[in-house]
Design an enzyme around this catalytic site. Structure first.
Site, PDB file in Angstrom:
ATOM      1  N   ARG A  34      68.131   9.938  59.790  1.00 56.21           N
ATOM      2  CA  ARG A  34      67.578  11.193  60.147  1.00 56.21           C
ATOM      3  C   ARG A  34      66.102  11.189  60.897  1.00 56.21           C
ATOM      4  O   ARG A  34      65.053  12.004  60.916  1.00 56.21           O
ATOM      5  CB  ARG A  34      67.232  11.626  58.769  1.00 56.21           C
ATOM      6  CG  ARG A  34      68.404  12.160  57.739  1.00 56.21           C
ATOM      7  CD  ARG A  34      68.551  13.434  57.661  1.00 56.21           C
ATOM      8  NE  ARG A  34      70.362  13.507  56.916  1.00 56.21           N
ATOM      9  CZ  ARG A  34      70.496  14.612  56.435  1.00 56.21           C
ATOM     10  NH1 ARG A  34      70.065  15.541  56.523  1.00 56.21           N
ATOM     11  NH2 ARG A  34      72.161  14.564  55.758  1.00 56.21           N
ATOM     12  N   ARG A  38      65.051  18.139  61.663  1.00 58.73           N
ATOM     13  CA  ARG A  38      63.900  19.144  61.736  1.00 58.73           C
ATOM     14  C   ARG A  38      62.439  19.054  61.463  1.00 58.73           C
ATOM     15  O   ARG A  38      61.649  19.051  62.264  1.00 58.73           O
ATOM     16  CB  ARG A  38      64.190  19.457  60.467  1.00 58.73           C
ATOM     17  CG  ARG A  38      65.608  20.867  61.346  1.00 58.73           C
ATOM     18  CD  ARG A  38      66.196  20.933  59.393  1.00 58.73           C
ATOM     19  NE  ARG A  38      66.497  20.317  58.520  1.00 58.73           N
ATOM     20  CZ  ARG A  38      67.239  20.189  57.505  1.00 58.73           C
ATOM     21  NH1 ARG A  38      66.704  21.585  57.164  1.00 58.73           N
ATOM     22  NH2 ARG A  38      67.376  19.475  56.787  1.00 58.73           N
ATOM     23  N   ARG A  47      67.988  23.362  69.178  1.00 55.25           N
ATOM     24  CA  ARG A  47      68.648  23.827  68.620  1.00 55.25           C
ATOM     25  C   ARG A  47      68.650  25.207  68.656  1.00 55.25           C
ATOM     26  O   ARG A  47      69.239  25.833  67.747  1.00 55.25           O
ATOM     27  CB  ARG A  47      68.138  23.242  67.018  1.00 55.25           C
ATOM     28  CG  ARG A  47      69.082  21.803  67.180  1.00 55.25           C
ATOM     29  CD  ARG A  47      70.467  21.391  66.251  1.00 55.25           C
ATOM     30  NE  ARG A  47      71.110  22.854  65.907  1.00 55.25           N
ATOM     31  CZ  ARG A  47      70.749  23.189  64.224  1.00 55.25           C
ATOM     32  NH1 ARG A  47      70.306  21.751  63.962  1.00 55.25           N
ATOM     33  NH2 ARG A  47      70.747  24.194  63.594  1.00 55.25           N
ATOM     34  N   ASP A  83      77.109  14.484  61.945  1.00 58.42           N
ATOM     35  CA  ASP A  83      77.009  14.551  60.750  1.00 58.42           C
ATOM     36  C   ASP A  83      78.393  14.165  59.983  1.00 58.42           C
ATOM     37  O   ASP A  83      79.493  14.135  60.280  1.00 58.42           O
ATOM     38  CB  ASP A  83      76.907  16.525  60.425  1.00 58.42           C
ATOM     39  CG  ASP A  83      76.781  16.774  58.303  1.00 58.42           C
ATOM     40  OD1 ASP A  83      75.450  16.247  58.236  1.00 58.42           O
ATOM     41  OD2 ASP A  83      77.531  16.177  58.042  1.00 58.42           O
ATOM     42  N   TYR A 158      82.262  16.359  49.202  1.00 61.02           N
ATOM     43  CA  TYR A 158      82.329  17.469  49.734  1.00 61.02           C
ATOM     44  C   TYR A 158      83.698  18.095  49.554  1.00 61.02           C
ATOM     45  O   TYR A 158      83.420  19.229  49.207  1.00 61.02           O
ATOM     46  CB  TYR A 158      81.126  17.476  51.146  1.00 61.02           C
ATOM     47  CG  TYR A 158      79.938  16.849  50.930  1.00 61.02           C
ATOM     48  CD1 TYR A 158      79.356  17.793  51.387  1.00 61.02           C
ATOM     49  CD2 TYR A 158      79.708  15.350  51.085  1.00 61.02           C
ATOM     50  CE1 TYR A 158      77.322  17.473  50.894  1.00 61.02           C
ATOM     51  CE2 TYR A 158      78.246  15.581  51.290  1.00 61.02           C
ATOM     52  CZ  TYR A 158      77.872  16.382  50.988  1.00 61.02           C
ATOM     53  OH  TYR A 158      75.396  16.038  50.919  1.00 61.02           O
TER      54      TYR A 158
HETATM   55  O1  1CP Z   1      68.738  10.947  63.131  1.00 60.06           O
HETATM   56  C1  1CP Z   1      69.606  11.566  62.120  1.00 60.06           C
HETATM   57  O2  1CP Z   1      69.857  10.616  61.400  1.00 60.06           O
HETATM   58  C2  1CP Z   1      70.151  12.976  62.093  1.00 60.06           C
HETATM   59  C3  1CP Z   1      71.868  12.354  62.447  1.00 60.06           C
HETATM   60  C4  1CP Z   1      72.290  13.278  60.784  1.00 60.06           C
HETATM   61  C5  1CP Z   1      73.009  12.128  59.860  1.00 60.06           C
HETATM   62  C6  1CP Z   1      73.425  10.494  59.642  1.00 60.06           C
HETATM   63  C7  1CP Z   1      72.887  14.463  60.487  1.00 60.06           C
HETATM   64  C8  1CP Z   1      72.237  15.835  60.566  1.00 60.06           C
HETATM   65  N1  1CP Z   1      73.338  14.065  58.708  1.00 60.06           N
HETATM   66  C9  1CP Z   1      73.164  12.713  58.746  1.00 60.06           C
HETATM   67  C10 1CP Z   1      73.990  12.346  58.179  1.00 60.06           C
HETATM   68  C11 1CP Z   1      74.576  13.107  55.679  1.00 60.06           C
HETATM   69  N2  1CP Z   1      74.276  14.615  56.203  1.00 60.06           N
HETATM   70  C12 1CP Z   1      74.653  12.463  55.442  1.00 60.06           C
HETATM   71  C13 1CP Z   1      74.353  10.834  55.381  1.00 60.06           C
HETATM   72  C14 1CP Z   1      72.706  10.764  54.928  1.00 60.06           C
HETATM   73  C15 1CP Z   1      71.421  10.967  53.899  1.00 60.06           C
HETATM   74  O3  1CP Z   1      72.528  10.421  53.034  1.00 60.06           O
HETATM   75  O4  1CP Z   1      70.999  12.108  53.836  1.00 60.06           O
HETATM   76  C16 1CP Z   1      75.129  13.651  54.239  1.00 60.06           C
HETATM   77  C17 1CP Z   1      74.909  12.855  52.931  1.00 60.06           C
HETATM   78  C18 1CP Z   1      74.546  14.511  54.936  1.00 60.06           C
HETATM   79  C19 1CP Z   1      75.591  15.859  54.184  1.00 60.06           C
HETATM   80  C20 1CP Z   1      74.293  17.251  55.379  1.00 60.06           C
HETATM   81  N3  1CP Z   1      74.447  17.304  56.007  1.00 60.06           N
HETATM   82  C21 1CP Z   1      73.536  17.926  54.227  1.00 60.06           C
HETATM   83  C22 1CP Z   1      72.894  17.449  52.420  1.00 60.06           C
HETATM   84  C23 1CP Z   1      73.508  18.274  51.894  1.00 60.06           C
HETATM   85  C24 1CP Z   1      73.311  17.679  50.425  1.00 60.06           C
HETATM   86  O5  1CP Z   1      74.479  17.190  49.750  1.00 60.06           O
HETATM   87  O6  1CP Z   1      72.335  17.466  50.046  1.00 60.06           O
HETATM   88  C25 1CP Z   1      72.646  18.741  54.994  1.00 60.06           C
HETATM   89  C26 1CP Z   1      71.593  19.477  54.844  1.00 60.06           C
HETATM   90  C27 1CP Z   1      73.416  18.504  55.794  1.00 60.06           C
HETATM   91  C28 1CP Z   1      73.090  19.405  57.411  1.00 60.06           C
HETATM   92  C29 1CP Z   1      71.903  19.107  58.543  1.00 60.06           C
HETATM   93  N4  1CP Z   1      73.321  16.833  58.699  1.00 60.06           N
HETATM   94  C30 1CP Z   1      71.963  16.590  60.172  1.00 60.06           C
HETATM   95  C31 1CP Z   1      71.495  17.943  59.962  1.00 60.06           C
HETATM   96  C32 1CP Z   1      70.151  17.767  60.969  1.00 60.06           C
HETATM   97  C33 1CP Z   1      71.258  18.854  58.924  1.00 60.06           C
HETATM   98  C34 1CP Z   1      70.444  20.078  58.556  1.00 60.06           C
HETATM   99  C35 1CP Z   1      70.998  21.335  59.869  1.00 60.06           C
HETATM  100  C36 1CP Z   1      70.526  22.759  59.680  1.00 60.06           C
HETATM  101  O7  1CP Z   1      70.123  22.520  58.221  1.00 60.06           O
HETATM  102  O8  1CP Z   1      70.714  23.065  60.829  1.00 60.06           O
END
Ligand code: 1CP
Length: 350
Positions: A34, A38, A47, A83, A158
């Site tokens: 990540r 943000r 964004r 994502d 999910y």
């Molecule tokens: O640089 C990077 O790595 C960012 C790219 C990225 C990646 C690798 C995003 C963007 N999402 C992910 C993978 C991801 N998404 C995972 C696996 C990694 C981890 O364990 O952290 C998971 C579980 C998700 C699911 C997800 N997407 C969540 C978690 C929700 C939960 O179950 O608690 C969330 C909050 C998102 C949204 C998301 N994905 C990415 C961003 C930047 C965001 C936030 C978007 C927003 O709120 O506008």
């Protein structure tokens, strides 16, 4: 067509790919899960007015957002901005990513008919991914690009829960109580994950990470019986492409050996597991990790002292990629990650 990046000798010889292949490195390579997103003001600015899923489907934005942390920190690898639910969206599953919540699925999967209604993924579903990866690989030059996908269990959670869940109760209820639906679902998602990773590698990604973020919710026996065969299927298919495969999950100390055996080249270790133990459980594979992501909120000296320990223990592994033990927390000060990157490079240089 062979992937452009894997044929570029400078990328092939990068510290990150050398460490993943357990070859000697000039310094310990660093990237952060990540690292885009943000915590970066330039990301928040870019964004503005665009939803998360729209951003993932717009190559101009994907390329720029992926490059931002590489420019800022000089990390040793980029991770494709997307994502884990993106391939599901691409095949037509009705879902959205809600700010402050995460993925939300309109009609959670319950029955065999629900599973059968999900199409398999073909490269045509994700032509924007091919376009983004090709451009990125061109712009990244000698920095390798990591492609990624969610692992079958984490993506299933999910789809079945309909959104983020702490206990994964519905998912595990299906796993325990409706084995035929569970198997069909795992087969479907495994196929989608493998095809999605193949698209990224074909377009030039030179490594992949399979995120089984929530696999730590399972007992060892249930992981081995209900999940491992499917993650193995995904990793084996990608193994045929020849790129290194990283396999990561949170709270997975008890199943780390199995996650390696699933077909990983690099085992991702979360911050709860002492890195020494992670190295032993990885069974001769390279490891990735594992600084506690909250250490960036400690005084810089404290963070760097702990990073030094991670680097020193990492030297005893056959290969070590420095990372946090989970993703960058959104409130992280980017200057701390810049200091951390420089420090790991300096202290590990040989
Ligand atoms: O640089 C990077 O790595 C960012 C790219 C990225 C990646 C690798 C995003 C963007 N999402 C992910 C993978 C991801 N998404 C995972 C696996 C990694 C981890 O364990 O952290 C998971 C579980 C998700 C699911 C997800 N997407 C969540 C978690 C929700 C939960 O179950 O608690 C969330 C909050 C998102 C949204 C998301 N994905 C990415 C961003 C930047 C965001 C936030 C978007 C927003 O709120 O506008």
């Amino acid at each position: 067509m062979p992937a452009a990046s894997t044929t570029d000798p400078a990328v092939h010889d990068s510290a990150f790919l050398r460490a993943a292949r357990r070859e000697p490195v000039p310094h310990t390579p660093v990237w952060f899960m990540r690292q885009a997103g943000r915590s970066l003001p330039e990301y928040r600015k870019l964004r503005e007015g665009t939803t998360m899923l729209e951003s993932c489907m717009e190559p101009d934005l994907v390329v720029e957002i992926t490059l931002q942390p590489v420019r800022r920190y000089g990390v040793d690898a980029a991770i494709f901005f997307s994502d884990i639910v993106l391939p599901l969206k691409a095949v037509g599953v009705d879902l959205d990513i809600t700010p402050g919540v995460g993925p939300v699925v309109a009609h959670p999967v319950e029955t065999l008919a629900d599973v059968e209604a999900i199409p398999d993924l073909t490269p045509e579903h994700v032509d924007f991914v091919t376009a983004s990866v090709r451009r990125l690989v061109g712009e990244l030059g000698t920095t390798p690009l990591i492609g990624f996908a969610g692992a079958p269990f984490t993506v299933a959670s999910y789809l079945v829960e309909g959104g983020p869940s702490k206990d994964h109760a519905r998912t595990k209820a299906m796993m325990f109580g409706a084995p035929e639906v569970w198997e069909a679902l795992m087969r479907k998602i495994s196929g989608i994950a493998a095809a999605y990773l193949e698209v990224q590698v074909d377009a030039g990604a030179s490594a992949v990470q399979l995120f089984d973020s929530w696999a730590g919710a399972l007992s060892r026996a249930d992981y081995a019986r209900h999940v491992l065969p499917w993650s193995t299927q995904v990793l084996e298919r990608i193994g045929a492409t020849g790129v290194p495969r990283i396999h990561f999950g949170v709270g997975t100390g008890e199943i780390l050996d199995l996650m390696g055996e699933a077909g990983a080249d690099v085992v991702g270790v979360d911050w709860r597991v002492p890195l020494e133990a992670g190295i032993a459980r990885a069974g001769g594979r390279a490891v990735q990790g594992n600084l506690d992501p909250t250490l960036v909120f400690a005084p810089t000296e404290v963070m760097l002292d702990r990073a030094r320990e991670v680097v020193e223990v990492g030297r005893t592994a056959p290969g070590h990629v420095f990372n946090l033990g989970h993703g960058v927390i959104p409130a992280t000060d980017p200057d701390q990650l810049a200091r951390l990157t420089d420090f790991v490079h300096e202290v590990s240089a040989r």
